[in-house]
Design an enzyme around this catalytic site. Sequence first.
Site, short mmCIF file in Angstrom:
data_model
loop_
_atom_site.label_atom_id
_atom_site.label_comp_id
_atom_site.label_asym_id
_atom_site.label_seq_id
_atom_site.Cartn_x
_atom_site.Cartn_y
_atom_site.Cartn_z
N SER A 140 0.84 -1.19 0.00
CA SER A 140 0.00 0.00 0.00
C SER A 140 0.87 1.24 0.00
O SER A 140 2.03 1.20 0.43
CB SER A 140 -0.89 0.02 1.25
OG SER A 140 -1.62 1.24 1.34
N TYR B 240 -3.10 -0.57 10.59
CA TYR B 240 -3.16 -1.02 9.19
C TYR B 240 -1.91 -0.57 8.45
O TYR B 240 -1.28 -1.35 7.73
CB TYR B 240 -4.40 -0.48 8.50
CG TYR B 240 -4.39 -0.77 7.01
CD1 TYR B 240 -4.60 -2.07 6.55
CD2 TYR B 240 -4.12 0.22 6.08
CE1 TYR B 240 -4.56 -2.36 5.19
CE2 TYR B 240 -4.08 -0.05 4.72
CZ TYR B 240 -4.30 -1.34 4.29
OH TYR B 240 -4.24 -1.62 2.94
#
Length: 233
Positions: free
Chosen positions: A139, A151
């Site tokens: 990501s 996250y």
Amino acid sequence: MENSKVLVITGASTGIGEATAKRAVEAGWRVVLAARSAEKLQALESELGSENAMAVACDVSSWSAQQEMFGKVLERFGRFDAVFANAGFSKGSTFYGGEDRPEEWREMVLTNVYGAAVTARLALPELVRTKGHFLVTGSVVGRTTSIRNLYSATKWAVTGMAQAIRNEMAGTGVRVTLVEPGVVDTPFWEHLQKPFPFELQADDIARAVLFALSQPPHVDVNEILIRPIGQPL
């Protein structure tokens, strides 16, 4: 399709995984669709055709479930040539404020970090044999900080994992690609506020995956960072 190469995709039931499966079949690959939702996988297998696709329900946070999944792949096809470790999710938990959600954190770490590591560990011996390709979804927030801090930390772990795997695979013929999307219009964002005016489509990431897969064997695309226009982070 009898001699087509085989691509295993985790997190294949929706979003990036589903789009990648469709693009891969279009490009002549046979695909293995792995995810927890058996119903969605079966629907996608039917859409792609059972001669092109194989659905296997699998929770990537379980070592034994992934072992069983890869065993079924080898039993059906006798080989696989690429693996896309794409399973992952975020519930948006922060370190400060709001409710305590320890089980949410645990599930996220087990899926995003442990699950990807297990996929690599179980897939790499066969990929060495086939001189194949290991891809993993990281990501943008695996390169910078995010308000969804845990996250983000899991994706920093994936960034480090991809680099470590690439180093370990040097000399084996195995290629390693880290795919780092920005904001993508997928079910991932169902419970989160989208922070930017524009977003990528799942197919944008799928085309990037196929770009990496389609390179000559001596070309190893190590990282693909993709943001929508206007995303500052």
